[in-house]
Design a protein around this motif. Structure first.
Motif, mmCIF file in Angstrom:
data_model
loop_
_atom_site.group_PDB
_atom_site.id
_atom_site.type_symbol
_atom_site.label_atom_id
_atom_site.label_comp_id
_atom_site.label_asym_id
_atom_site.label_seq_id
_atom_site.Cartn_x
_atom_site.Cartn_y
_atom_site.Cartn_z
ATOM 1 N N HIS A 242 0.782 -1.280 0.103
ATOM 2 C CA HIS A 242 -0.027 -0.068 0.019
ATOM 3 C C HIS A 242 0.753 1.200 -0.122
ATOM 4 N N LEU A 243 1.849 1.310 0.891
ATOM 5 C CA LEU A 243 2.757 2.506 1.190
ATOM 6 C C LEU A 243 3.397 2.834 -0.278
ATOM 7 N N ASN A 244 3.890 1.905 -1.040
ATOM 8 C CA ASN A 244 4.836 1.784 -2.214
ATOM 9 C C ASN A 244 4.030 1.957 -3.402
ATOM 10 N N ASN A 245 2.707 1.577 -3.457
ATOM 11 C CA ASN A 245 1.912 1.597 -4.775
ATOM 12 C C ASN A 245 0.761 2.353 -4.396
ATOM 13 N N GLY A 246 0.380 2.667 -3.190
ATOM 14 C CA GLY A 246 -0.783 3.477 -3.231
ATOM 15 C C GLY A 246 -2.235 2.731 -3.428
ATOM 16 N N ASP A 247 -3.277 3.386 -3.550
ATOM 17 C CA ASP A 247 -4.627 2.677 -3.516
ATOM 18 C C ASP A 247 -4.677 1.762 -4.877
ATOM 19 N N THR A 248 -4.100 2.424 -5.649
ATOM 20 C CA THR A 248 -4.073 1.645 -7.205
ATOM 21 C C THR A 248 -3.318 0.389 -7.041
ATOM 22 N N GLY A 249 -2.240 0.306 -6.434
ATOM 23 C CA GLY A 249 -1.324 -0.954 -6.103
ATOM 24 C C GLY A 249 -1.943 -2.007 -5.411
#
Length: 322
Positions: A227-234
């Motif tokens: 989540h932290l590295n890729n955000g909601d999209t990830g």
């Protein structure tokens, strides 16, 4: 007449400095060290001026993907025979004679225990960190009960599945989406492989290429880092890929970290800072998203692990695909 000796003494004497703080005192000591010659211990003559000692700051490595190299040293101590207590909540029927994927396997202790005790047909450990995968392959030898001389060492061979596999085993290299052994071979460690890779796809178009390959997928304490590295999209693509990877009746065993733990790591990188500020799908909303949007039919609470460390007391959930 002015005494020349006194005149020289006054011009060369060090100015009187009164330190007003600990920091000032350190500065004075450095100045004195620079201006005062020292005596060579060998011949008693003045040596070169002493250079001030510069303290080198020790930079701790930033494990931006949660890829701690001592993770199992904090959570449990496998070298002392201490078992990961999460395993006590797992049932054999979820893994036995099934194809299983462990995402974010670290150095592989949970992966290997499941492969050995529950005997899945295929057990794949996946991690983004190649060093952890290399260590996981080397760790296999500690889980083997038979004499080591009956096994070959393939720990440095990237084309082999793991370390210390039987000489007679038919072991071949394989991508994450293909089998590595015959369907009839379910013995340990022939049923085990470790692969390096990022499970999060580059874009949503790649989701159409994902095929049903697994009966059980584990995602233990990895959602925060994805989540932290890729955000909601990830994180959404992560869940959607898992759903597509599972066969009908397949299970996702999920251990999400709470939102409070995100805040402790929000400043690791600029990308993480930006993603943290824009997160809307928080962990407490994962269940609704997985059921209503992704398509899982039900969610069950397996257990809330009562670890001695409060930070590891997290709920473990199981999502089932129709």
């Amino acid at each position: 007449m002015v005494d020349k000796t006194m005149q020289i003494s006054r011009t060369t004497a060090a100015p009187e400095i009164t330190p007003t703080s600990h920091e000032t005192m350190e500065t004075v000591e450095q100045l004195v060290a620079i201006t005062q010659p020292s005596t060579n211990q060998d011949n008693g003559k003045p040596s070169d001026f002493i250079k001030p000692r510069i303290r080198k700051e020790k930079h701790k490595p930033k494990f931006i993907h949660g890829n701690y190299n001592r993770y199992y040293g904090y959570r449990n101590k496998p070298e002392s025979g201490e078992e990961d207590i999460r395993l006590l909540s797992f049932k054999r029927e979820w893994f036995n004679a099934k194809d299983v994927l462990d995402i974010g396997c670290n150095v592989g202790h949970v992966t290997m225990t499941i492969a050995k005790q529950f005997l899945p047909t295929r057990m794949v450990g996946l991690d983004i960190d190649s060093n952890l995968i290399s260590t996981a392959r080397k760790n296999i030898k500690y889980y083997i009960d038979v004499k080591k001389e009956n096994y070959i060492d393939v720990s440095e061979n990237e084309n082999m599945v793991g370390l210390s596999v039987p000489c007679s085993a038919n072991v071949v290299a394989s991508p994450i989406n293909s089998g590595v052994l015959s369907d009839t071979c379910i013995s340990f460690p022939e049923n085990l492989s470790f692969k390096q890779g990022n499970y999060v796809l580059n874009n949503s178009k790649q989701l159409s290429l994902v095929q049903e390959e697994y009966d059980t997928i584990l995602a233990l304490s990895v959602t925060k880092w994805i989540h932290l590295n890729n955000g909601d999209t990830g994180i959404k693509m992560f869940f959607q890929r898992i759903f597509r990877h599972l066969r009908p009746g397949g299970r996702l065993i999920l251990e999400p970290q709470p939102w409070t733990s995100y805040k402790k790591r929000k400043n690791l990188t600029l990308t993480i800072q930006n993603n943290f500020q824009n997160i809307e799908l928080k962990p407490e909303h994962f269940q609704k998203y997985l059921l209503d949007v992704v398509g899982f039919s039900k969610c069950e609470l397996i257990d809330v692990v009562h670890h001695k460390s409060k930070g590891f007391r997290r709920p473990i959930q199981m999502y089932t695909k129709c």
